[in-house]
Design a protein around this motif. Structure first.
Motif, short mmCIF file in Angstrom:
data_model
loop_
_atom_site.label_atom_id
_atom_site.label_comp_id
_atom_site.label_asym_id
_atom_site.label_seq_id
_atom_site.Cartn_x
_atom_site.Cartn_y
_atom_site.Cartn_z
N PHE A 35 0.83 -1.21 0.00
CA PHE A 35 0.00 0.00 0.00
C PHE A 35 0.86 1.26 0.00
CE2 PHE A 35 -2.73 -3.25 1.86
CZ PHE A 35 -3.90 -3.06 1.16
N SER A 36 2.04 1.17 -0.57
CA SER A 36 2.92 2.34 -0.60
C SER A 36 2.37 3.46 -1.48
CB SER A 36 4.31 1.93 -1.09
OG SER A 36 4.23 1.37 -2.40
N PHE A 37 1.46 3.12 -2.41
CA PHE A 37 0.89 4.16 -3.28
C PHE A 37 0.05 5.16 -2.50
CE2 PHE A 37 -2.15 0.70 -3.08
CZ PHE A 37 -3.36 1.34 -2.93
N THR A 38 -0.43 4.80 -1.30
CA THR A 38 -1.22 5.74 -0.51
C THR A 38 -0.37 6.84 0.10
OG1 THR A 38 -1.00 4.37 1.49
CG2 THR A 38 -2.88 3.94 0.04
N ARG A 39 0.95 6.75 0.00
CA ARG A 39 1.84 7.77 0.57
C ARG A 39 2.40 8.69 -0.51
NH1 ARG A 39 3.63 3.05 3.22
NH2 ARG A 39 5.55 3.01 1.98
N GLY A 40 1.71 8.77 -1.65
CA GLY A 40 2.16 9.64 -2.72
C GLY A 40 2.18 11.10 -2.29
N GLU A 41 3.19 11.82 -2.73
CA GLU A 41 3.35 13.22 -2.31
C GLU A 41 2.30 14.14 -2.91
OE1 GLU A 41 7.27 14.41 -3.23
OE2 GLU A 41 8.24 13.07 -1.76
N LEU A 42 1.65 13.74 -3.99
CA LEU A 42 0.65 14.57 -4.63
C LEU A 42 -0.77 14.31 -4.12
CD1 LEU A 42 1.90 14.51 -8.34
CD2 LEU A 42 2.35 16.21 -6.56
N LEU A 43 -0.93 13.38 -3.20
CA LEU A 43 -2.26 13.05 -2.68
C LEU A 43 -2.61 13.98 -1.52
CD1 LEU A 43 -2.18 9.15 -2.64
CD2 LEU A 43 -3.30 10.64 -4.30
N PRO A 44 -3.80 14.59 -1.51
CA PRO A 44 -4.21 15.41 -0.36
C PRO A 44 -4.27 14.61 0.94
CG PRO A 44 -5.62 15.85 -2.25
CD PRO A 44 -4.77 14.67 -2.61
N SER A 45 -4.56 13.32 0.84
CA SER A 45 -4.59 12.50 2.05
C SER A 45 -3.21 12.40 2.68
CB SER A 45 -5.12 11.10 1.71
OG SER A 45 -4.34 10.50 0.69
N SER A 46 -2.16 12.42 1.86
CA SER A 46 -0.80 12.40 2.41
C SER A 46 -0.49 13.71 3.13
CB SER A 46 0.21 12.16 1.29
OG SER A 46 0.03 10.89 0.70
N TRP A 47 -0.94 14.83 2.59
CA TRP A 47 -0.73 16.12 3.26
C TRP A 47 -1.43 16.14 4.61
CZ3 TRP A 47 -2.74 19.06 -1.65
CH2 TRP A 47 -1.89 18.77 -2.72
N LEU A 48 -2.65 15.63 4.64
CA LEU A 48 -3.39 15.59 5.91
C LEU A 48 -2.73 14.65 6.91
CD1 LEU A 48 -5.90 16.26 7.62
CD2 LEU A 48 -7.09 14.40 6.43
N SER A 49 -2.31 13.48 6.47
CA SER A 49 -1.67 12.51 7.38
C SER A 49 -0.36 13.07 7.93
CB SER A 49 -1.42 11.19 6.64
OG SER A 49 -2.63 10.66 6.14
N ASP A 50 0.47 13.64 7.06
CA ASP A 50 1.74 14.21 7.52
C ASP A 50 1.51 15.36 8.50
OD1 ASP A 50 3.03 12.40 5.92
OD2 ASP A 50 3.28 13.79 4.23
N ALA A 51 0.49 16.19 8.23
CA ALA A 51 0.22 17.31 9.13
C ALA A 51 -0.21 16.82 10.51
CB ALA A 51 -0.86 18.20 8.53
N LEU A 52 -1.06 15.82 10.57
CA LEU A 52 -1.52 15.30 11.86
C LEU A 52 -0.39 14.65 12.64
CD1 LEU A 52 -4.96 13.79 10.78
CD2 LEU A 52 -4.60 15.83 12.20
N ILE A 53 0.45 13.88 11.94
CA ILE A 53 1.56 13.21 12.63
C ILE A 53 2.58 14.23 13.13
CG2 ILE A 53 3.47 11.61 12.29
CD1 ILE A 53 1.70 10.06 10.35
N ASP A 54 2.87 15.24 12.32
CA ASP A 54 3.82 16.28 12.76
C ASP A 54 3.25 17.11 13.91
OD1 ASP A 54 5.71 15.52 10.92
OD2 ASP A 54 5.04 16.93 9.38
N ALA A 55 1.97 17.45 13.82
CA ALA A 55 1.38 18.29 14.88
C ALA A 55 1.32 17.58 16.21
CB ALA A 55 -0.01 18.74 14.46
N ALA A 56 1.26 16.23 16.20
CA ALA A 56 1.17 15.48 17.45
C ALA A 56 2.51 15.31 18.14
CB ALA A 56 0.56 14.11 17.18
N GLN A 57 3.61 15.66 17.48
CA GLN A 57 4.91 15.51 18.10
C GLN A 57 5.17 16.61 19.13
OE1 GLN A 57 8.05 15.09 15.22
NE2 GLN A 57 6.86 13.73 13.91
N GLN A 58 5.93 16.26 20.13
CA GLN A 58 6.29 17.23 21.16
C GLN A 58 7.33 18.22 20.62
OE1 GLN A 58 4.89 17.60 24.04
NE2 GLN A 58 3.59 15.76 23.93
#
Length: 607
Positions: free
Chosen positions: A252-275
């Protein structure tokens, strides 16, 4: 040139002045607010108890999802699910990217389908096109409805997931502040993409819609065959080890494409949750700044998507609408289609009146691509998953993994039930409401209203039982579970199909809406929401009552893992008792809604 008389000048029509875009938008916004206030006033004035019940049950459902997600993230954080993988790097990224990529695709399809019904099959659109309103404003007005009706399920699923993840990792306050703007910015992009595809498809291919659907079906079938071939021919690995998770994540590596809006949302949530980092670092590399940059990326792309939708609507909508309204009608053939003859032969044991009503509903279903296409998409994806689920096969004597197989098999059963509940809410619940506009035709027939309600129930129960039973059987055969588990699963499938069909038909008869022509809006209303919540509770009860005794019996049958607290003397009695309670719950969920629905529908008075 002689000037016109004063009387003529006084009675001459004033020069037409089109409204500017801001005034036009303000007028449509005022209409929307007025409709919302009227709807809210009606709910609070006439249905306070029902509104309170739906809100309470929805909160209960939300809390259940939150508990499930929170326990899942706690399970992942222990390292048991993916040994050797850091919690923040591989596992959570995989979950977030796959989850939001799937919802991204679902939003595209649902928004396009809902917008199609709201634009090209709505009397309101015909009226708005006679007003001086701009074409793009009409499209944006209906697009707002499509976004609302297609994304409410996304918010119901995404909000408990994100909040549970934040609590499990002890996220800072900025994470919770960014959740809502991130989700709102994300939702607009796939919905706008679905709306653009809908407009372009009707604009270019209005006269060859069936050909386009056949081509899409052929491509989908080819992709499905390729996926099944890849799944069957793949090398089997040990379940739940490092190699298994590596293969799953890579697949399922295709779900991590840099041009997908879902990838932008996932990266933003993971980054925002870091201390915050303990050591000073450049401002642009801090997690919260990276999350804000992803938010800005989503927001700007959503604005761009709106501008593109507005431009496409301005150039294509009126022409597409005219093509749909003026498309040539093919002469109907006098002979009956082959699939209708097969359906008539299958339904021959039923009484003539019920058989004719069932055939009518079957023809309406097969002639509506919106309904059967969604059915094929979701159950086709489930079929592909079940054909690949033999990764969990158990070898002889491997009783520890047999408990996992039993858990996966019942989870598959619950997933089928939940998807079936969405279809009964979307398509079965509005059926009686849609009959109201043509009820005069049924009123001329020698058919009682009780027969009409029962025919809807039989159609929903039989139509859902065949594909659900086949999917569950495929899952069990691929997992190689015991004959006892297969029998319990088939019994549970019958209870789910009958109970969910009875809930949808009964509530649809108790709370019909004869003024609304769109089935999606009827399903998204009060009664549809209540039906979805009650269906979820019913699925949880039935699956739990049948799953727990089977799970305990499987544990007790193994001397290697049989705990001291589990008595083996009464396990068979527990199994029978659980099945009996599940049948009792199914009978109550079937009889009560149907009887009350028949009584309420028989007392209705049509204008």
């Amino acid at each position: 040139m002689t000037p016109a008389p004063a009387a003529v000048r006084a009675t001459a029509a004033p020069e037409r002045r089109d409204l500017d875009t801001r005034t036009e938008a303000a007028l449509f916004r005022r209409v929307r607010l007025t409709e919302a206030r009227a709807h809210l006033r009606r709910l609070l004035g006439q249905a306070r108890l029902r509104t309170l019940l739906v809100v309470t049950l929805s909160l209960f459902f939300w809390c259940g999802l939150f508990a499930l997600f929170y326990l899942g993230f706690q399970f992942l954080s222990t390292g048991i699910a993916a040994p050797g993988y850091p919690f923040h790097t591989k596992t959570v990224e995989f979950v977030f990217h796959l989850f939001f990529a799937s919802l991204n695709l679902m939003l595209i399809f649902s928004s396009g389908i809902i917008l199609y019904g709201g634009l090209f099959a709505s009397p309101e659109t015909r009226y708005l096109l006679t007003t001086p309103a701009r074409d793009e404003r009409v499209v944006l007005h209906k697009f707002q409805e499509a976004v609302l009706f297609s994304s409410w399920g996304f918010f119901l699923l995404a909000s408990p997931l994100t909040i549970a993840y934040g609590l499990s990792v002890d996220a800072p306050w900025s994470y919770y502040a960014l959740i809502l703007p991130l989700i709102l910015s994300f939702v607009y992009i796939p919905c706008a993409l679905g709306a653009i595809c809908c407009l372009l498809l009707i604009y270019k291919l209005a006269h060859v819609r069936l050909t386009v659907l056949a081509a899409i079906a052929a491509v989908s079938f080819g992709a499905a065959v390729a996926a099944v071939w890849d799944a069957v021919g793949a090398t089997r690995t040990q379940v739940f080890d490092d190699r298994f998770f590596n293969d799953t994540i890579n697949r399922f590596s295709f779900t991590r494409g840099e041009l997908l809006p879902s990838s932008w949302l996932s990266d933003a949530l993971i980054d925002a949750a870091q201390q915050p980092p303990p050591i000073p670092m450049p401002l642009g590399e801090t997690p919260v700044v990276r999350a804000v940059m992803c938010l800005l990326l989503l927001f700007t792309n959503s604005l761009m998507a709106r501008l593109i939708l507005k431009a496409v609507a301005q150039r294509t909508f009126r022409t597409a609408f005219s093509q749909m309204e003026c498309r040539p009608r093919r002469a109907r053939r006098g002979k009956t289609a082959l699939v209708d003859r097969v359906a008539e032969a299958v339904l021959h044991p039923f009484p003539p009146q019920v058989r004719l009503l069932l055939l009518k509903d079957w023809r309406l279903l097969r002639r509506d691509p919106v309904q059967w296409s969604q059915f094929l998409i979701f159950f086709g994806l489930l079929g592909l998953y079940f054909l690949n689920v033999d990764q969990f096969r158990v070898t002889a004597g491997d009783i520890d993994r047999a408990t996992w197989v039993n858990l996966v098999s019942f989870l598959n059963l619950a997933v089928v039930g939940l998807i079936l509940s969405t279809f009964t809410t979307r398509f079965i619940y509005p059926m009686l409401s849609l009959e109201g506009r043509r009820f005069w035709v049924l009123g001329l027939m020698p058919v009682s209203r009780e027969t009409i309600v029962w025919s809807k129930f039989v159609f929903a129960a039989l139509g859902s039982w065949a594909p659900c039973a086949a999917l569950i059987l495929v899952s069990d055969l691929m997992l190689r579970v015991s004959a006892l588990v297969i029998g319990v699963h088939q019994l549970t499938t019958v209870l789910l199909c009958v109970g969910l069909a009875a809930l949808a038909v009964g509530l649809g008869a108790i709370m019909p809406d004869f003024r609304e022509a769109s089935p999606s809006k009827i399903a998204a209303g009060f009664g549809g929401t209540l039906n979805l919540v009650l269906s979820a509770i019913y699925i949880i009860l039935v699956v739990t009552l049948t799953a727990l005794p089977c799970h305990f019996k499987l544990i007790a049958d193994s001397a290697s893992i049989n705990p001291d607290w589990l008595p083996t003397r009464y396990l068979d009695l527990w199994l029978v008792l659980g099945a009996g309670l599940a049948v009792a719950v199914g009978m109550v969920a079937t009889i009560v809604p149907l009887t009350r629905g028949v009584r309420a529908f028989s007392r209705l008075e049509f204008d």
